[in-house]
Design a protein around this motif. Structure first.
Motif, PDB file in Angstrom:
ATOM      1  N   ARG A 190      26.480  78.368  10.506  1.00  0.00           N
ATOM      2  CA  ARG A 190      27.039  77.064  10.144  1.00  0.00           C
ATOM      3  C   ARG A 190      26.183  76.359   9.104  1.00  0.00           C
ATOM      4  NH1 ARG A 190      26.810  74.583  15.799  1.00  0.00           N
ATOM      5  NH2 ARG A 190      24.880  75.750  15.614  1.00  0.00           N
ATOM      6  N   ASN A 191      26.808  75.427   8.421  1.00  0.00           N
ATOM      7  CA  ASN A 191      26.077  74.629   7.465  1.00  0.00           C
ATOM      8  C   ASN A 191      25.542  73.407   8.195  1.00  0.00           C
ATOM      9  OD1 ASN A 191      25.127  74.639   4.956  1.00  0.00           O
ATOM     10  ND2 ASN A 191      27.124  74.417   3.943  1.00  0.00           N
ATOM     11  N   THR A 192      24.367  73.556   8.743  1.00  0.00           N
ATOM     12  CA  THR A 192      23.878  72.518   9.634  1.00  0.00           C
ATOM     13  C   THR A 192      22.365  72.383   9.501  1.00  0.00           C
ATOM     14  OG1 THR A 192      23.324  72.228  11.973  1.00  0.00           O
ATOM     15  CG2 THR A 192      24.073  74.370  11.363  1.00  0.00           C
ATOM     16  N   SER A 193      21.848  71.240   9.925  1.00  0.00           N
ATOM     17  CA  SER A 193      20.396  71.076   9.872  1.00  0.00           C
ATOM     18  C   SER A 193      19.740  71.620  11.146  1.00  0.00           C
ATOM     19  CB  SER A 193      20.037  69.604   9.670  1.00  0.00           C
ATOM     20  OG  SER A 193      20.580  68.860  10.725  1.00  0.00           O
ATOM     21  N   MET A 194      20.561  72.043  12.112  1.00  0.00           N
ATOM     22  CA  MET A 194      20.003  72.659  13.321  1.00  0.00           C
ATOM     23  C   MET A 194      19.431  74.018  12.947  1.00  0.00           C
ATOM     24  SD  MET A 194      20.810  70.888  16.173  1.00  0.00           S
ATOM     25  CE  MET A 194      21.149  72.006  17.523  1.00  0.00           C
ATOM     26  N   VAL A 195      18.252  74.332  13.455  1.00  0.00           N
ATOM     27  CA  VAL A 195      17.623  75.607  13.102  1.00  0.00           C
ATOM     28  C   VAL A 195      18.331  76.769  13.800  1.00  0.00           C
ATOM     29  CG1 VAL A 195      15.498  76.962  13.266  1.00  0.00           C
ATOM     30  CG2 VAL A 195      15.382  74.556  12.638  1.00  0.00           C
ATOM     31  N   LEU A 196      18.571  76.624  15.105  1.00  0.00           N
ATOM     32  CA  LEU A 196      19.104  77.742  15.871  1.00  0.00           C
ATOM     33  C   LEU A 196      20.611  77.636  16.103  1.00  0.00           C
ATOM     34  CD1 LEU A 196      16.313  78.034  18.594  1.00  0.00           C
ATOM     35  CD2 LEU A 196      16.591  79.447  16.566  1.00  0.00           C
ATOM     36  N   GLY A 197      21.287  78.796  15.987  1.00  0.00           N
ATOM     37  CA  GLY A 197      22.706  78.846  16.307  1.00  0.00           C
ATOM     38  C   GLY A 197      22.892  79.232  17.774  1.00  0.00           C
ATOM     39  N   GLU A 198      24.147  79.368  18.204  1.00  0.00           N
ATOM     40  CA  GLU A 198      24.443  79.673  19.605  1.00  0.00           C
ATOM     41  C   GLU A 198      24.132  81.125  19.969  1.00  0.00           C
ATOM     42  OE1 GLU A 198      25.721  78.348  22.572  1.00  0.00           O
ATOM     43  OE2 GLU A 198      24.946  76.540  21.624  1.00  0.00           O
ATOM     44  N   GLN A 199      24.565  82.031  19.061  1.00  0.00           N
ATOM     45  CA  GLN A 199      24.553  83.462  19.381  1.00  0.00           C
ATOM     46  C   GLN A 199      23.152  84.077  19.275  1.00  0.00           C
ATOM     47  OE1 GLN A 199      27.483  85.281  16.861  1.00  0.00           O
ATOM     48  NE2 GLN A 199      27.008  87.303  17.706  1.00  0.00           N
ATOM     49  N   GLU A 200      22.786  84.895  20.269  1.00  0.00           N
ATOM     50  CA  GLU A 200      21.462  85.514  20.261  1.00  0.00           C
ATOM     51  C   GLU A 200      21.532  86.986  20.640  1.00  0.00           C
ATOM     52  OE1 GLU A 200      18.483  81.978  21.606  1.00  0.00           O
ATOM     53  OE2 GLU A 200      18.498  83.763  22.857  1.00  0.00           O
ATOM     54  N   LYS A 201      20.626  87.772  20.075  1.00  0.00           N
ATOM     55  CA  LYS A 201      20.580  89.172  20.454  1.00  0.00           C
ATOM     56  C   LYS A 201      19.102  89.572  20.535  1.00  0.00           C
ATOM     57  CE  LYS A 201      22.408  93.539  19.159  1.00  0.00           C
ATOM     58  NZ  LYS A 201      22.286  94.467  18.136  1.00  0.00           N
ATOM     59  N   VAL A 202      18.720  90.200  21.631  1.00  0.00           N
ATOM     60  CA  VAL A 202      17.315  90.587  21.771  1.00  0.00           C
ATOM     61  C   VAL A 202      17.091  91.913  21.047  1.00  0.00           C
ATOM     62  CG1 VAL A 202      15.482  91.162  23.404  1.00  0.00           C
ATOM     63  CG2 VAL A 202      17.173  89.409  23.990  1.00  0.00           C
ATOM     64  N   LEU A 203      16.155  91.925  20.103  1.00  0.00           N
ATOM     65  CA  LEU A 203      15.867  93.158  19.359  1.00  0.00           C
ATOM     66  C   LEU A 203      14.735  93.939  19.993  1.00  0.00           C
ATOM     67  CD1 LEU A 203      15.941  92.291  15.562  1.00  0.00           C
ATOM     68  CD2 LEU A 203      17.739  93.231  16.999  1.00  0.00           C
ATOM     69  N   TYR A 204      13.835  93.217  20.608  1.00  0.00           N
ATOM     70  CA  TYR A 204      12.671  93.896  21.196  1.00  0.00           C
ATOM     71  C   TYR A 204      12.138  93.052  22.354  1.00  0.00           C
ATOM     72  CZ  TYR A 204       7.949  95.581  21.829  1.00  0.00           C
ATOM     73  OH  TYR A 204       6.805  96.057  22.395  1.00  0.00           O
ATOM     74  N   GLY A 205      11.737  93.695  23.438  1.00  0.00           N
ATOM     75  CA  GLY A 205      11.098  92.990  24.559  1.00  0.00           C
ATOM     76  C   GLY A 205      12.087  92.249  25.445  1.00  0.00           C
ATOM     77  N   LYS A 206      11.563  91.250  26.157  1.00  0.00           N
ATOM     78  CA  LYS A 206      12.329  90.588  27.208  1.00  0.00           C
ATOM     79  C   LYS A 206      13.283  89.515  26.705  1.00  0.00           C
ATOM     80  CE  LYS A 206       8.380  89.237  28.862  1.00  0.00           C
ATOM     81  NZ  LYS A 206       7.075  88.975  29.472  1.00  0.00           N
ATOM     82  N   GLY A 207      13.067  89.049  25.481  1.00  0.00           N
ATOM     83  CA  GLY A 207      13.907  87.953  24.970  1.00  0.00           C
ATOM     84  C   GLY A 207      13.347  86.584  25.314  1.00  0.00           C
ATOM     85  N   TYR A 208      12.222  86.550  25.993  1.00  0.00           N
ATOM     86  CA  TYR A 208      11.541  85.282  26.294  1.00  0.00           C
ATOM     87  C   TYR A 208      10.054  85.553  26.441  1.00  0.00           C
ATOM     88  CZ  TYR A 208      11.763  87.245  31.001  1.00  0.00           C
ATOM     89  OH  TYR A 208      11.649  88.081  32.072  1.00  0.00           O
TER      90      TYR A 208
END
Ligand code: SAH
Length: 401
Positions: free
Chosen positions: A194-212
């Motif tokens: 999106r064209n937004t000033s928010m850094v993070l979007g909704e969708q996430e995908k873990v590429l490596y490790g636990k994701g947190y």
């Protein structure tokens, strides 16, 4: 930056390291550290004065709790990437009040390891032919990088924020990045189209490790996801929480509300000295982390509600629920009149208000003063080199004399 320029810059930074006053060469453009160049003692005085001016009518302000080494404290570091006309990729932060990127080599606020990761990603982009996203043309892929560092455990999360979901050679990219920085324990892709000033979007995908990542604080372990709130200054957080919980003066018998609880940190630490704690938080990811955190730490006397804090407390007031103590830690906008009115009708003995904005705190305290007395006002320097100041206020019910 040319090598010669870089050498000069490093020399300047090293010289500064030994002095009480450090000045960042980028601060005028970046605006991240408006107190850059001001001796730390003077910064503390400025903050104390600001709080005293805004809160004078409520009582005496205690001396501010400062840091012994007020640099490189930020555990969450964010950078934006851009390509210059000559093709050179730069990364850093947006110039104050604009969308021009200031190329930043080093920052006095940020955890040094995280800054290094951000710089090295810039180098990798070239090898992997990944272009930074251009907001004007909509061309390119990488928008931002977020690095979160767990101070106590050393775990590191890298979040690559992309404009679209497909990242070419993503596994090799992660491999190359981890080769340079084996301290990275997880890599997450976040898609923000999106064209937004928010850094993070909704969708996430873990590429490596636990994701947190998992951090430790005051004897408890906390899981932190890309989007959940976690205090950015780990050294001061301990002092802030200790201060807030000791003002709550818990004896083990109290029912406590932890409003605006984030990942449940304050409430879980307080739960050791309380009968029962209810945490309320709007952000779904933070609540998910909070529930997991309670399980990990085997805290059985806490539960979490994912709801707007005002909605929750108004309903609690309508149901004539009982709380002995309310801990509240709202965002910069402060709380709401409805929230304060509902607290007043619930009549907890004490309210501990943790605020990151003394202006909204002053407004909210005015509302509280109808039924509560301000007992303690204590500022904490959670954000050295910036103008921000945190304040903890203890309120006690006027009926309890
Ligand atoms: N006490 C926590 C978090 C404080 S930051 C800690 O110390 O880590 C403020 C929190 O309030 C954020 O987690 C944010 O998501 C949450 N928040 C913002 N608006 C809210 C609302 N209207 N109702 C409930 N929570 C809210």
């Amino acid at each position: 930056m040319t090598e010669k320029k870089q050498a000069g810059y490093n020399k300047k930074m090293q010289k500064n390291d030994t002095r009480e006053r450090q000045e960042c060469p980028y601060h005028k453009k970046c605006g991240g550290c408006e107190y850059s160049g001001i001796p730390y003692e003077e910064q503390l005085q400025k903050k104390e004065k600001r709080v005293a001016k805004l809160l004078r009518e409520f009582g005496k302000v205690e001396p501010i709790v400062g840091m012994s080494y007020p640099y490189y404290y930020r555990n969450k570091v964010h950078a934006v990437y851009a390509q210059k006309k000559n093709g050179e990729v730069i990364c850093g932060t947006y110039e104050k009040d604009s969308h021009r990127v200031v190329d930043i080599e080093s920052c006095l606020l940020e955890n040094k390891g995280s800054t290094a990761i951000i710089r090295d990603i810039r180098g990798l982009l070239r090898s992997f032919k990944i272009k930074p996203y251009n907001e004007d043309t909509g061309y390119g892929l990488l928008r931002h990088v977020l690095v979160r560092h767990a101070h106590a455990t050393g775990e590191v999360m890298v979040v690559l924020v992309l404009a679209s979901p497909v990242m070419p050679s993503k596994n090799n990219f992660v491999k190359a990045l981890r080769k340079m920085h084996p301290e990275i324990t997880t890599v997450v892709l976040n898609i923000n189209g999106r064209n937004t000033s928010m850094v993070l979007g909704e969708q996430e995908k873990v590429l490596y490790g636990k994701g947190y990542i998992v951090d430790e604080l005051m004897g408890m372990r906390f899981r932190i996801s890309a989007k959940s709130f976690y205090q950015v200054n780990p050294i001061q957080t301990k002092h802030l929480y200790q201060g807030a919980i000791s003002l709550a003066d818990l004896s083990g018998k109290e029912r406590v509300l932890d409003a605006y609880c984030g990942t449940g940190t304050i409430g879980m630490i307080a739960s050791r000295d309380a009968k029962e704690v209810v945490g309320v938080e709007l952000n779904r990811d933070a609540v998910r982390d909070a529930v997991t955190n309670a399980k990990t730490n085997q805290v059985k006397n806490i539960c979490f509600v994912c709801q707007d804090a005002t909605e929750y407390i108004c309903k609690a007031a309508a149901n004539k629920e009982h709380f002995d103590v309310v801990l509240m830690d709202p965002p910069r906008a402060g709380s709401t009149k409805e929230f304060v009115d509902a607290v007043i009708s619930l009549e907890p003995d004490r309210v501990v208000y943790v605020s990151c904005n003394p202006e909204t705190l002053a407004r909210d305290l005015k509302w509280f003063c109808r039924a509560y007395r301000v007992e303690t006002i204590r500022p904490y320097d959670m954000f050295p080199l910036t103008g921000h100041v945190e304040t903890v206020v203890l309120l006690s019910h006027k009926k309890a004399i």
